[in-house]
Design an enzyme around this catalytic site. Structure first.
Site, PDB file in Angstrom:
ATOM      1  N   HIS A   1       0.919  -1.128   0.073  1.00 21.35           N
ATOM      2  CA  HIS A   1      -0.113   0.281   0.035  1.00 21.35           C
ATOM      3  C   HIS A   1       0.919   1.291  -0.103  1.00 21.35           C
ATOM      4  O   HIS A   1       1.812   1.458   0.904  1.00 21.35           O
ATOM      5  CB  HIS A   1      -0.936   0.137   1.198  1.00 21.35           C
ATOM      6  CG  HIS A   1      -1.886  -0.962   1.337  1.00 21.35           C
ATOM      7  ND1 HIS A   1      -3.098  -0.965   2.239  1.00 21.35           N
ATOM      8  CD2 HIS A   1      -2.360  -1.957   0.462  1.00 21.35           C
ATOM      9  CE1 HIS A   1      -3.673  -2.104   1.987  1.00 21.35           C
ATOM     10  NE2 HIS A   1      -3.344  -2.683   1.022  1.00 21.35           N
TER      11      HIS A   1
ATOM     12  N   TYR B   1      -8.880   4.974   7.837  1.00 18.13           N
ATOM     13  CA  TYR B   1      -8.876   5.550   9.264  1.00 18.13           C
ATOM     14  C   TYR B   1     -10.278   6.696   9.513  1.00 18.13           C
ATOM     15  O   TYR B   1     -10.049   7.442   8.715  1.00 18.13           O
ATOM     16  CB  TYR B   1      -7.747   6.060   9.805  1.00 18.13           C
ATOM     17  CG  TYR B   1      -6.524   5.171  10.260  1.00 18.13           C
ATOM     18  CD1 TYR B   1      -5.823   4.657   9.145  1.00 18.13           C
ATOM     19  CD2 TYR B   1      -6.533   4.573  11.268  1.00 18.13           C
ATOM     20  CE1 TYR B   1      -4.784   3.828   9.419  1.00 18.13           C
ATOM     21  CE2 TYR B   1      -5.425   3.689  11.716  1.00 18.13           C
ATOM     22  CZ  TYR B   1      -4.632   3.245  10.689  1.00 18.13           C
ATOM     23  OH  TYR B   1      -3.728   2.353  11.058  1.00 18.13           O
TER      24      TYR B   1
ATOM     25  N   PRO C   1      -3.212  -0.706  19.023  1.00 17.33           N
ATOM     26  CA  PRO C   1      -3.210  -1.046  17.611  1.00 17.33           C
ATOM     27  C   PRO C   1      -3.152   0.007  16.565  1.00 17.33           C
ATOM     28  O   PRO C   1      -2.894  -0.132  15.430  1.00 17.33           O
ATOM     29  CB  PRO C   1      -4.029  -2.212  17.348  1.00 17.33           C
ATOM     30  CG  PRO C   1      -5.012  -2.095  18.338  1.00 17.33           C
ATOM     31  CD  PRO C   1      -4.620  -1.620  19.586  1.00 17.33           C
TER      32      PRO C   1
ATOM     33  N   LYS D   1       1.777  -0.726  15.002  1.00 19.95           N
ATOM     34  CA  LYS D   1       3.388  -0.764  15.572  1.00 19.95           C
ATOM     35  C   LYS D   1       3.599  -1.989  16.230  1.00 19.95           C
ATOM     36  O   LYS D   1       4.924  -2.404  16.196  1.00 19.95           O
ATOM     37  CB  LYS D   1       3.787   0.422  16.322  1.00 19.95           C
ATOM     38  CG  LYS D   1       3.712   1.749  15.479  1.00 19.95           C
ATOM     39  CD  LYS D   1       4.657   1.858  14.172  1.00 19.95           C
ATOM     40  CE  LYS D   1       4.524   2.860  13.524  1.00 19.95           C
ATOM     41  NZ  LYS D   1       4.658   2.660  12.207  1.00 19.95           N
TER      42      LYS D   1
ATOM     43  N   TYR E   1       4.290   6.416   9.955  1.00 16.98           N
ATOM     44  CA  TYR E   1       3.637   5.100   9.586  1.00 16.98           C
ATOM     45  C   TYR E   1       4.097   4.056   8.826  1.00 16.98           C
ATOM     46  O   TYR E   1       4.161   2.763   9.019  1.00 16.98           O
ATOM     47  CB  TYR E   1       2.429   5.570   8.878  1.00 16.98           C
ATOM     48  CG  TYR E   1       1.074   4.476   8.924  1.00 16.98           C
ATOM     49  CD1 TYR E   1       0.362   4.256  10.134  1.00 16.98           C
ATOM     50  CD2 TYR E   1       0.975   3.324   7.995  1.00 16.98           C
ATOM     51  CE1 TYR E   1      -0.639   3.553  10.173  1.00 16.98           C
ATOM     52  CE2 TYR E   1       0.024   2.684   8.008  1.00 16.98           C
ATOM     53  CZ  TYR E   1      -0.823   2.406   9.046  1.00 16.98           C
ATOM     54  OH  TYR E   1      -1.818   1.706   9.267  1.00 16.98           O
TER      55      TYR E   1
HETATM   56  C1  LIG Z   1      -5.790  -9.505  20.240  1.00 15.81           C
HETATM   57  C2  LIG Z   1      -4.465  -8.790  19.674  1.00 15.81           C
HETATM   58  C3  LIG Z   1      -4.690  -7.806  18.615  1.00 15.81           C
HETATM   59  C4  LIG Z   1      -3.430  -7.289  17.923  1.00 15.81           C
HETATM   60  N1  LIG Z   1      -3.794  -6.745  16.663  1.00 15.81           N
HETATM   61  C5  LIG Z   1      -2.889  -5.915  16.233  1.00 15.81           C
HETATM   62  C6  LIG Z   1      -2.889  -5.113  15.252  1.00 15.81           C
HETATM   63  O1  LIG Z   1      -4.131  -5.090  14.464  1.00 15.81           O
HETATM   64  N2  LIG Z   1      -1.710  -4.557  14.793  1.00 15.81           N
HETATM   65  C7  LIG Z   1      -0.531  -4.565  15.343  1.00 15.81           C
HETATM   66  O2  LIG Z   1       0.660  -3.953  14.850  1.00 15.81           O
HETATM   67  N3  LIG Z   1      -0.548  -5.213  16.203  1.00 15.81           N
HETATM   68  C8  LIG Z   1      -1.433  -6.001  16.994  1.00 15.81           C
HETATM   69  N4  LIG Z   1      -1.389  -6.591  18.027  1.00 15.81           N
HETATM   70  C9  LIG Z   1      -0.121  -6.605  18.572  1.00 15.81           C
HETATM   71  C10 LIG Z   1       0.857  -7.643  17.870  1.00 15.81           C
HETATM   72  O3  LIG Z   1       0.283  -8.972  17.567  1.00 15.81           O
HETATM   73  C11 LIG Z   1       2.114  -7.827  18.907  1.00 15.81           C
HETATM   74  O4  LIG Z   1       2.635  -6.757  19.026  1.00 15.81           O
HETATM   75  C12 LIG Z   1       3.127  -8.940  18.268  1.00 15.81           C
HETATM   76  O5  LIG Z   1       2.254 -10.368  18.310  1.00 15.81           O
HETATM   77  C13 LIG Z   1       4.171  -9.036  19.067  1.00 15.81           C
HETATM   78  O6  LIG Z   1       4.910 -10.346  18.908  1.00 15.81           O
HETATM   79  P1  LIG Z   1       5.615 -11.143  20.153  1.00 15.81           P
HETATM   80  O7  LIG Z   1       6.256 -12.318  19.321  1.00 15.81           O
HETATM   81  O8  LIG Z   1       6.707 -10.025  20.911  1.00 15.81           O
HETATM   82  O9  LIG Z   1       4.698 -11.571  21.216  1.00 15.81           O
HETATM   83  P2  LIG Z   1       3.425 -12.635  21.026  1.00 15.81           P
HETATM   84  O10 LIG Z   1       2.831 -12.443  19.438  1.00 15.81           O
HETATM   85  O11 LIG Z   1       2.335 -12.436  21.967  1.00 15.81           O
HETATM   86  O12 LIG Z   1       4.004 -13.745  21.112  1.00 15.81           O
HETATM   87  C14 LIG Z   1       4.459 -14.362  22.359  1.00 15.81           C
HETATM   88  C15 LIG Z   1       4.541 -15.961  22.159  1.00 15.81           C
HETATM   89  O13 LIG Z   1       4.824 -16.497  23.560  1.00 15.81           O
HETATM   90  C16 LIG Z   1       4.102 -17.466  23.997  1.00 15.81           C
HETATM   91  N5  LIG Z   1       4.080 -17.670  25.322  1.00 15.81           N
HETATM   92  C17 LIG Z   1       3.439 -17.006  26.298  1.00 15.81           C
HETATM   93  N6  LIG Z   1       3.560 -17.556  27.526  1.00 15.81           N
HETATM   94  C18 LIG Z   1       4.646 -18.245  27.580  1.00 15.81           C
HETATM   95  C19 LIG Z   1       5.183 -19.273  28.434  1.00 15.81           C
HETATM   96  N7  LIG Z   1       5.011 -19.211  29.658  1.00 15.81           N
HETATM   97  N8  LIG Z   1       6.000 -20.459  27.889  1.00 15.81           N
HETATM   98  C20 LIG Z   1       6.362 -20.268  26.564  1.00 15.81           C
HETATM   99  N9  LIG Z   1       5.786 -19.565  25.495  1.00 15.81           N
HETATM  100  C21 LIG Z   1       4.635 -18.522  26.209  1.00 15.81           C
HETATM  101  C22 LIG Z   1       2.895 -17.157  23.436  1.00 15.81           C
HETATM  102  O14 LIG Z   1       1.673 -18.384  23.157  1.00 15.81           O
HETATM  103  C23 LIG Z   1       3.184 -16.631  22.126  1.00 15.81           C
HETATM  104  O15 LIG Z   1       2.932 -17.522  20.990  1.00 15.81           O
HETATM  105  C24 LIG Z   1      -2.382  -7.257  18.386  1.00 15.81           C
HETATM  106  C25 LIG Z   1      -2.247  -8.220  19.687  1.00 15.81           C
HETATM  107  C26 LIG Z   1      -3.168  -8.706  20.248  1.00 15.81           C
HETATM  108  C27 LIG Z   1      -3.249  -9.534  21.368  1.00 15.81           C
END
Ligand SMILES: Cc1cc2nc3c(=O)[nH]c(=O)nc-3n(C[C@H](O)[C@H](O)[C@H](O)COP(=O)(O)OP(=O)(O)OC[C@H]3O[C@@H](n4cnc5c(N)ncnc54)[C@H](O)[C@@H]3O)c2cc1C
Length: 404
Positions: A75, A204, A296, A300, A388
């Protein structure tokens, strides 16, 4: 009990953990990834979908960009809608050709799991009773149960990539972290719908009834959100009521509106800004959502997870290849500079585009003026566009062992 030693123990197979594991692999550094959910659960979880230019470039440079190349939707602009009119912001034109790419987090995670599997380095799903200890020693320990056995793995370093509700951040002794937090007085009701997107770019919307966002996951699936009260039970919203509200908020004077289709997923997401600093304790490094959460609105979260692990991979590479530790020492400071800029941007997008329950008529007019300025001033549009599509990376790909 299985005893073991590994260079880097990674807790969590979300974007942060999987990206880090692959970056380390590319640098010949061994890691063990431990995830408490199943492979299917991790892939099916519906979350982010907007990748910054830098995240796209990173995935390509890591050799995991084929799916993105084929199915990602590039985009070069987005729309801001208020008072019934849409205004386009030319992201690429204002940033020297940078853009965002819509590619679901599900797909990113699936591609990274495939890449990890191909390396044959360990990735354990459905691990139980995961814990970390001895974090301030020279050999922190990662314990978990898997396949009916107890495992105790001694690591050089542990990466806490286990998201906001994980176990790594709480394992840091009380008093070490400073927590900065803001909880917003609204949530997002989000749906996935089997409907072809009626706009090629995100829209938006700031409406008298509150925020709404039009986006998409593919040429056949639309992703839509609107603002609801916090803790709104999703059961209160029939599919028909959701569509009525979506169309009320999004339809513009020129007749544009989303296509209506079957709703295949719906959920309510709370909105929070959160930073825990520093992002390091002893030999534990926090990355991604385990250290910080953004609302969200600015898209980011996933992108910050990617930039954190790039910084961490650079530091671990310098340690293993040259015995240098200064980049490990600087890890938290380097990450937090970017994190706070993304926090500021996400807060600004959220504050400008949502109706606050305690907001006054003054605030409403001020927000409209903000949007009027945003969509008529080249300087304001450029500021939004460069944030962005993503501010420039703080560390080079080359320093993390990749070709720029
Ligand atoms: C419902 C929701 C909607 C979102 N929508 C958006 C959006 O539209 N746009 C955007 O930019 N961001 C969005 N986000 C944020 C984005 O998805 C996160 O910033 C991103 O997933 C971060 O990645 P991460 O790997 O740090 O964490 P996560 O993706 O949360 O990964 C963490 C991993 O650790 C695992 N874990 C947890 N506890 C344990 C444990 N005790 N032992 C082993 N493993 C464990 C989890 O199962 C998971 O797989 C959203 C987040 C959520 C929760």
């Amino acid at each position: 009990m299985g005893g073991n030693r590994i260079q880097v123990g990674i807790v969590g197979a979300g974007p942060a953990g999987l990206l880090l594991g692959h970056l380390l692999h590319l640098n010949g550094i061994d890691s063990l990834i431990v995830e408490n959910r199943s492979r299917e659960y991790v892939i099916d979880r519906v979350r982010a979908g907007v990748l910054e230019q830098g995240t796209v470039d990173l995935l390509q440079a890591m050799g995991v960009g084929d799916g993105l190349q084929q199915a990602g939707l590039r985009h070069e602009g987005l729309h801001v809608s208020f008072r019934g009119s849409r205004h386009r912001i030319d992201l690429a034109g204002l940033t020297g050709g940078k853009a965002i790419t819509v590619y679901g987090q599900n797909e990113v995670v699936r591609d990274l799991i495939d890449a990890r599997t191909a390396t044959t380095r360990p990735l354990h799903f459905e691990a139980e009773r995961v814990s970390v200890s001895d974090l301030d020693s020279s050999s922190p320990v990662l314990r978990f149960q898997h396949g009916g056995a107890e495992h105790e793995v001694h690591c050089d370093y542990i990466a806490g990539c286990d998201g906001f509700h994980g176990i790594c951040r709480p394992a840091i002794p009380e008093g070490v972290l400073t927590v900065y937090e803001r909880i917003y007085p609204f949530a997002w009701l989000g749906i996935l719908s089997e409907a072809a997107p009626s706009s090629e770019e995100l829209v938006y919307t700031y409406h008298d009834r509150g925020f709404a966002l039009f986006s998409m996951r593919s040429p056949k699936v639309t992703r839509l959100y609107f603002q609801v009260p916090p803790d709104e039970p999703i059961e209160h919203w029939s599919d028909e009521a959701i569509w009525t509200e979506m169309l009320e908020r999004m339809t513009t004077q020129d007749g544009w509106q989303p296509n209506v289709g079957r709703i295949i997923q719906k959920s309510v997401t709370p909105m929070r800004s959160f930073v825990a600093a520093p992002m390091r304790y002893g030999r534990l490094f926090l990355a991604g959502d385990s250290a910080h959460i953004v609302p969200p609105t600015g898209a980011k979260g996933l992108n910050l997870a990617a930039s954190d692990v790039l910084v961490l991979a650079r530091a671990l590479k310098a340690f293993y290849q040259h015995g240098r530790t200064e980049w490990l020492q600087e890890y938290s400071d380097v990450c937090l500079r970017r994190v706070w800029k993304a926090q500021r941007f996400s807060w600004w997008m959220t504050s400008t585009l949502h109706r606050f329950p305690d907001g006054h008529a003054f605030d409403h007019q001020r927000q409209l003026a903000d949007l009027d300025y945003l969509t008529t001033s080249r300087a304001a549009m450029t500021s939004l566009a460069e944030q962005y599509v993503g501010l420039p990376a703080d560390v080079s790909f080359e320093s993390a062992g990749l070709t720029d």
